[in-house]
Design a protein around this motif. Sequence first.
Motif, PDB file in Angstrom:
ATOM      1  N   TYR A   2       0.856  -1.180   0.000  1.00  0.00           N
ATOM      2  CA  TYR A   2       0.000   0.000   0.000  1.00  0.00           C
ATOM      3  C   TYR A   2       0.889   1.226   0.000  1.00  0.00           C
ATOM      4  CZ  TYR A   2      -2.947   3.642   1.996  1.00  0.00           C
ATOM      5  OH  TYR A   2      -3.595   4.812   2.239  1.00  0.00           O
ATOM      6  N   ASN A   4       0.639   5.570  -0.289  1.00  0.00           N
ATOM      7  CA  ASN A   4      -0.247   6.724  -0.296  1.00  0.00           C
ATOM      8  C   ASN A   4       0.615   7.972  -0.290  1.00  0.00           C
ATOM      9  OD1 ASN A   4      -2.178   8.646   0.005  1.00  0.00           O
ATOM     10  ND2 ASN A   4      -2.893   7.975   2.002  1.00  0.00           N
ATOM     11  N   SER A  10      -7.150   8.023   2.502  1.00  0.00           N
ATOM     12  CA  SER A  10      -6.596   6.981   3.374  1.00  0.00           C
ATOM     13  C   SER A  10      -7.283   5.657   3.054  1.00  0.00           C
ATOM     14  CB  SER A  10      -6.790   7.340   4.848  1.00  0.00           C
ATOM     15  OG  SER A  10      -8.168   7.472   5.147  1.00  0.00           O
ATOM     16  N   TYR A  11      -6.625   4.564   3.392  1.00  0.00           N
ATOM     17  CA  TYR A  11      -7.158   3.232   3.118  1.00  0.00           C
ATOM     18  C   TYR A  11      -7.265   2.442   4.410  1.00  0.00           C
ATOM     19  CZ  TYR A  11      -7.655  -1.443   1.184  1.00  0.00           C
ATOM     20  OH  TYR A  11      -8.113  -2.691   0.888  1.00  0.00           O
ATOM     21  N   GLN A  13      -7.445  -1.123   5.644  1.00  0.00           N
ATOM     22  CA  GLN A  13      -7.219  -2.488   5.177  1.00  0.00           C
ATOM     23  C   GLN A  13      -8.216  -3.475   5.766  1.00  0.00           C
ATOM     24  OE1 GLN A  13      -3.118  -3.513   5.835  1.00  0.00           O
ATOM     25  NE2 GLN A  13      -2.370  -1.974   4.420  1.00  0.00           N
ATOM     26  N   HIS A  17     -11.935  -0.176   2.386  1.00  0.00           N
ATOM     27  CA  HIS A  17     -12.415   1.017   1.695  1.00  0.00           C
ATOM     28  C   HIS A  17     -11.426   2.177   1.840  1.00  0.00           C
ATOM     29  CE1 HIS A  17     -14.499   1.751   5.691  1.00  0.00           C
ATOM     30  NE2 HIS A  17     -13.774   2.829   5.534  1.00  0.00           N
ATOM     31  N   PHE A  18     -11.583   3.118   0.899  1.00  0.00           N
ATOM     32  CA  PHE A  18     -10.803   4.342   0.895  1.00  0.00           C
ATOM     33  C   PHE A  18     -11.665   5.461   1.455  1.00  0.00           C
ATOM     34  CE2 PHE A  18      -9.098   1.635  -2.346  1.00  0.00           C
ATOM     35  CZ  PHE A  18      -7.729   1.813  -2.265  1.00  0.00           C
ATOM     36  N   THR A  79     -16.536   7.432   1.939  1.00  0.00           N
ATOM     37  CA  THR A  79     -15.712   6.264   1.656  1.00  0.00           C
ATOM     38  C   THR A  79     -16.098   5.657   0.315  1.00  0.00           C
ATOM     39  OG1 THR A  79     -17.187   4.751   2.838  1.00  0.00           O
ATOM     40  CG2 THR A  79     -15.374   5.740   4.097  1.00  0.00           C
ATOM     41  N   SER A  81     -15.407   1.905  -2.079  1.00  0.00           N
ATOM     42  CA  SER A  81     -14.823   0.568  -2.197  1.00  0.00           C
ATOM     43  C   SER A  81     -15.102   0.013  -3.585  1.00  0.00           C
ATOM     44  CB  SER A  81     -15.374  -0.364  -1.115  1.00  0.00           C
ATOM     45  OG  SER A  81     -16.781  -0.440  -1.196  1.00  0.00           O
TER      46      SER A  81
END
Length: 108
Positions: A2, A4, A10-11, A13, A17-18, A79, A81
């Motif tokens: 990952y 960024n 942000s993600y 895990q 979702h972001f 968010t 996904s």
Amino acid sequence: LYSNDNDGISYDQNAGHFAFAVPGNYLVHWHVNVNLDNPDMLIFGIRLSDGSLITVPAYIDRGQMSGSALIAIRTPGTTMSLLNASGKPVNYDTDMGVRANIVITQVS
């Protein structure tokens, strides 16, 4: 793996979702390496936390599905996904070193 380089995205895990801290328009480009007999039956989509689902016609070439979508984020904390909207089982191609990739770029 990952990476960024943008403080506005942000993600999570665990949730998959972001989250977007900055409203704007974002270009989402993704690819998934799949191992299927009939990948033409798959439809992937992008779900936003407001409940909207954007189905993305996927380009399929030799087991690699890819697609792009332009999304508008209006509220900080929204968010997103990537999901399999077809309901068909998907198996990742384990012979590939990279099984999936997603790139999100703020365009305005």
